[in-house]
Every structure is written in structure tokens, then in C-alpha cells.
Design a protein around this motif. Structure first.
Motif, mmCIF file in Angstrom:
data_model
loop_
_atom_site.group_PDB
_atom_site.id
_atom_site.type_symbol
_atom_site.label_atom_id
_atom_site.label_comp_id
_atom_site.label_asym_id
_atom_site.label_seq_id
_atom_site.Cartn_x
_atom_site.Cartn_y
_atom_site.Cartn_z
ATOM 1 N N GLU A 43 0.814 -1.206 0.000
ATOM 2 C CA GLU A 43 0.000 0.000 0.000
ATOM 3 C C GLU A 43 0.856 1.267 0.000
ATOM 4 O O GLU A 43 0.523 2.253 -0.648
ATOM 5 N N GLN A 44 1.950 1.213 0.754
ATOM 6 C CA GLN A 44 2.842 2.369 0.828
ATOM 7 C C GLN A 44 4.279 1.863 0.909
ATOM 8 O O GLN A 44 4.540 0.830 1.512
ATOM 9 N N THR A 45 5.185 2.644 0.330
ATOM 10 C CA THR A 45 6.612 2.366 0.475
ATOM 11 C C THR A 45 7.259 3.620 1.059
ATOM 12 O O THR A 45 7.020 4.725 0.564
ATOM 13 N N TRP A 46 8.039 3.416 2.118
ATOM 14 C CA TRP A 46 8.691 4.548 2.809
ATOM 15 C C TRP A 46 10.201 4.412 2.672
ATOM 16 O O TRP A 46 10.754 3.327 2.865
ATOM 17 N N ILE A 47 10.845 5.529 2.356
ATOM 18 C CA ILE A 47 12.297 5.560 2.189
ATOM 19 C C ILE A 47 12.875 6.556 3.188
ATOM 20 O O ILE A 47 12.465 7.720 3.205
ATOM 21 N N MET A 48 13.804 6.092 3.994
ATOM 22 C CA MET A 48 14.433 6.952 5.010
ATOM 23 C C MET A 48 13.369 7.726 5.794
ATOM 24 O O MET A 48 13.485 8.936 6.024
ATOM 25 N N GLY A 49 12.347 6.988 6.225
ATOM 26 C CA GLY A 49 11.328 7.590 7.090
ATOM 27 C C GLY A 49 10.336 8.496 6.387
ATOM 28 O O GLY A 49 9.531 9.147 7.050
ATOM 29 N N LYS A 50 10.358 8.525 5.041
ATOM 30 C CA LYS A 50 9.398 9.370 4.326
ATOM 31 C C LYS A 50 8.640 8.546 3.300
ATOM 32 O O LYS A 50 9.233 7.755 2.558
ATOM 33 N N ARG A 51 7.345 8.772 3.228
ATOM 34 C CA ARG A 51 6.542 8.038 2.264
ATOM 35 C C ARG A 51 6.890 8.467 0.848
ATOM 36 O O ARG A 51 7.016 9.670 0.583
ATOM 37 N N CYS A 52 7.065 7.507 -0.069
ATOM 38 C CA CYS A 52 7.360 7.927 -1.432
ATOM 39 C C CYS A 52 6.119 7.808 -2.295
ATOM 40 O O CYS A 52 5.140 7.156 -1.942
ATOM 41 N N GLN A 53 6.187 8.457 -3.437
ATOM 42 C CA GLN A 53 4.972 8.689 -4.233
ATOM 43 C C GLN A 53 4.645 7.554 -5.193
ATOM 44 O O GLN A 53 3.622 7.583 -5.863
ATOM 45 N N ALA A 54 5.538 6.555 -5.302
ATOM 46 C CA ALA A 54 5.389 5.584 -6.400
ATOM 47 C C ALA A 54 4.091 4.771 -6.311
ATOM 48 O O ALA A 54 3.488 4.473 -7.347
ATOM 49 N N ASN A 55 3.665 4.386 -5.093
ATOM 50 C CA ASN A 55 2.514 3.459 -5.020
ATOM 51 C C ASN A 55 1.209 4.167 -5.391
ATOM 52 O O ASN A 55 1.007 5.312 -5.089
#
Ligand code: GUN
Ligand code: ZN
Length: 432
Positions: free
Chosen positions: A420-432
């Protein structure tokens, strides 16, 4: 002083503390009411809400009912092959000639490379993969394009330019010297920049001359911290070809050993057709293997012998091997890995499968100091998973009691729809 970014994410949390085959299922932690605390992208605490104190200053993100997992690790994949995925009707050597080399030839064009790299990384993120070991093409610009896109997404990625100076179309060949010079330039430009790392990447023994393999060894001696990334023993015709090209070597692995390419941080994709003796030598050298189940089935390469890898304690991660593999999803790879072992009367436990997808992959890449689980100090790359993303999954888990059963269902029936969501270095990224 920079402003601190402290956040607490509440959800169910599952991660590996260590290899479950070594310490049993104690090496996996499951917190049904969990909380993950991160500060400036780094894990500062992880556990049950009943035992972890959430600081007053933390921003609380309530994802109760969802499952938090560490990002998946893809230990072998080719970004210039996004446009040959699911190519019809061939096995390895003909597949390379007919589909793959023509597709890779287009990567002399930097605009094409940038477009493919962006698409590829967004596809990985949508599928829950947050770190990968990636082949570029022979063109150094392909690696510039890849690292530029990875850097803008703040990803931990390893990539390298293909070294290939024979047995491929003229427009895809470098030379021993140019491959050395171009790799050196890319290493100086990118290696260790933020979260990026460089891998010395001879395609496989048949497409490098002895001089070029020697240059790969020289690069590794000059930069021992680099990865080595190549293919080995994927297809029986390939193995026969290597035996005829290198008659002085006792087996395929011996070719790489001769050029000092077999050591820690060396990652060999496939390793299907290996003797017990070769497994022993891989283990002794502390080299790693990328098992690529989707690819092994799609291009008909063979059944990976996970039992031998486990017996010899060789580190094994999972690779999608796109475009030989027909999916970007590590969940699909786990599903096919399970079936490949079933056919050999061997059963992968849900715990071990999950380990290979996360911490085991990180260990295979020697990146477990940074990623792979929610240990304090690690980089907060994680996934928010919907275990009931499809009606079938919702129905199947509704009667399941243990996290092991639910995890197995996720890995067998799940795919990008669950991420549902992918987070990178503690921040949600926009790809999903
Ligand atoms: N062996 C040499 N090159 C390749 C490649 O691009 N893909 C796969 N699966 N195997 C290879
Ligand atoms: Zn490959």
C-alpha cells in the motif's frame, strides 16, 4: 542545527532479528500492536506499544490494522531489460541474442536510459523493493542515468557498468582497457555518494576475454570495498560453453577464482548447476548467491538447489532478474522459490522465505549494517502492507490464527496490490 524529524508509526510489525534457521523462530519478532520510531530517517526504537515509550515530541502516524515490513531486497536485476520482460519462446543464449542485446544497445542514448531508470525504480518501489543490486548496460552513461534517478529518490542502490569485450554485437562491446577506465571513472563519481555503491560487473565468463577478467580483478584489488556482480551456472549450454572457452579451469567457478573475483561482496546470480565441491569453495570464500526463481522458470534454466546452499551456509538472497524474470515482485519470487523447492522435496519455511526477502538479502549484499530489519540505527526503509488486498486474501486470512500462516498467505497470494505504501528513510514515497 537541523530540525529533528521524529515520528512514531503504529501498526503490526514483523521483522527478522537474525537468520531463523540459526535461532529458530525467536529470530523473528512480531508485534501485533507495534510501534516504529524513526528520527531523521533512522530507526531509534521498535517494539510493542506496551513497552516502547513514544516521545511527546513525536508525530504519531496511526496505521493500526496494517502490517509494517522492512523493504524487500532484490539481489539481482537488470534495469536495461525492462523492455524485454516476458519475451516469448527462448532459453538463455538465444534469449540474449534475440531480445536482450538489441534492447541494451538502445542505452547508448542517455534520454532513453534516464526514462528507463525512472520507470524501473518506480516499479521496484511499487512492488516493495527498496534496495537492489543492479546491472547497467555496457554504456557508462547508463550507470550515470541510474544513479541520478536513484539519488533523487534517496535510495540505497548498487549498480555497475557491464564489462563485455567479446561474443556480443559490435555496438555492445568495450575493451579490457576501456572497461577498466570507464569503471574507474564511475567509481570515482558515484561510489559511496549518499546511499549509492558500485559493483564491478563483468556480464559472465563467456563475454569477457582473459584480459578483461584480469581487469575486473585489478579493480577489486584497488577497491576492496566494491561489490562484484556477475552470472554463473545458469543454463547447461552456458556451462558447456564456459568449459570449452576455459579448458584449463576445473569448473565454472574456477574461472572466477583464477581472476580473484570470488570473495566477500561477490554476488553470483543463479548458481543452478554447481557441484558440491563448488558450493564448498563459495562458502569458504564467503561469497553470496542470488537465487532468481521467476527467471529460472521463465527462461527454463533449472531448479535451484537451496538445500546445498543451506548445507554449506552460503548466503542466499532473492533476485527478480528482470528481464529474464517475468515479475518485479519479490513476493512473486518467494512464491516461485517455494514451488521450486517443492519439486525437489524440500520445504522452505515461511520464516526462511521472509528472511531471504529482507534481512537475508541484506546480508547477501553485506548491507545488513544499514538495512534489512528495524534494529536501532538502521535506515528506515519500510512497507505498509494490506494483507487483505484482494477478496481471496481477505477470505483466506480470516480463518488464520498465527502470524506464520498469514505471512505464508501473503507470500503465496500477494503481489504489488498488497504494497500500500513504500517509505524511504522515514518518508513516504509517491510511487505506489
Ligand atoms: N547471463 C549473461 N547475461 C545474462 C542476462 O542478461 N540475464 C540472465 N538471466 N543471464 C545472463
Ligand atoms: Zn541476470
Amino acid at each position: 542545527m537541523s530540525h529533528s524529524d521524529l515520528q512514531a508509526i503504529k501498526a503490526s510489525i514483523l521483522h527478522c532479528v537474525d537468520d531463523p534457521d540459526r535461532g529458530g523462530s525467536d529470530n523473528i519478532e512480531y508485534f501485533p500492536d507495534g510501534v516504529l520510531i524513526t528520527e531523521n530517517g533512522i530507526v531509534t526504537s521498535c517494539g510493542s506499544v506496551h513497552s516502547v515509550t513514544v516521545p511527546d515530541s513525536a508525530r504519531v502516524i496511526d496505521l493500526t490494522g496494517k502490517l509494517l515490513l522492512p523493504g524487500f531486497v532484490d539481489t539481482h536485476v537488470h534495469y536495461p531489460q525492462v523492455d524485454v520482460i516476458a519475451a516469448y519462446g527462448t532459453q538463455l543464449l538465444e534469449w540474449l541474442e534475440r531480445y536482450t542485446f538489441p534492447a541494451e544497445a538502445q542505452f547508448h542514448d542517455e534520454a532513453h536510459a534516464a526514462d528507463a531508470a525512472g520507470f524501473f525504480l518506480d516499479e521496484l518501489l511499487k512492488n516493495g523493493t527498496t534496495t537492489a543490486l543492479v546491472f547497467g548496460s555496457v554504456h557508462p552513461g547508463s550507470v550515470d542515468a541510474f544513479f541520478t534517478e536513484a539519488q533523487s529518490r534517496k535510495l540505497r542502490m548498487i549498480c555497475g557498468k557491464v564489462m563485455m569485450d567479446r561474443h556480443a554485437p559490435e555496438n555492445l562491446l568495450d575493451t579490457a582497457q576501456s572497461s577498466y577506465d570507464q569503471s574507474r571513472q564511475l567509481i570515482d563519481k558515484w561510489h559511496g555518494k549518499e546511499r549509492l555503491g558500485y559493483a564491478v560487473t563483468p556480464r559472465f565468463a563467456p563475454t569477457s576475454t582473459n584480459d578483461q577478467l584480469a581487469m575486473a580483478g585489478k579493480l577489486l584489488r584497488e577497491h576492496p570495498e566494491l561489490h562484484l556482480h556477475t552470472h554463473m551456472a545458469e543454463n547447461t549450454n552456458e556451462c558447456d560453453w564456459v568449459a570449452s572457452l576455459f579448458p584449463g579451469c576445473e569448473d565454472y567457478l574456477a574461472v572466477y577464482e583464477y581472476y580473484e573475483l570470488v570473495r566477500k561482496r561477490s554476488v553470483f546470480a543463479h548458481c543452478i548447476h554447481l557441484s558440491d565441491n563448488a558450493w564448498r569453495r563459495l562458502a569458504k570464500a564467503d561469497a553470496s548467491v542470488a537465487h532468481c526463481p521467476c527467471s529460472n522458470l521463465f527462461i527454463g534454466s533449472g531448479l535451484f538447489d537451496l538445500r546445498s546452499a543451506q548445507k554449506h551456509k552460503v548466503r542466499v538472497g532473492l533476485g527478480t532478474d528482470v528481464g529474464g524474470g517475468d515479475s518485479f515482485s519479490i513476493l512473486r519470487s518467494v512464491n516461485e522459490a517455494y514451488k521450486i523447492q517443492q519439486l525437489q522435496r524440500h520445504t522452505i519455511t515461511p520464516e526462511h522465505a521472509f528472511y531471504m526477502a529482507t534481512l537475508g538479502g541484506a546480508k547477501a549484499l553485506d548491507l545488513d549494517a544499514h538495512i534489512g530489519n528495524f534494529a536501532v540505527g538502521k535506515e528506515a526503509d519500510f512497507l505498509v502492507v494490506d494483507e487483505a488486498a484482494t477478496p481471496l486474501m481477505a477470505r483466506r486470512i480470516s480463518t488464520q490464527k498465527t502470524w506464520q500462516e498469514r505471512l505464508f498467505t501473503l507470500m503465496m497470494l500477494g503481489d504489488d496490490r498488497c504494497i500500500e505504501q513504500t517509505w524511504i528513510m522515514g518518508k513516504r514515497c509517491q510511487a505506489n
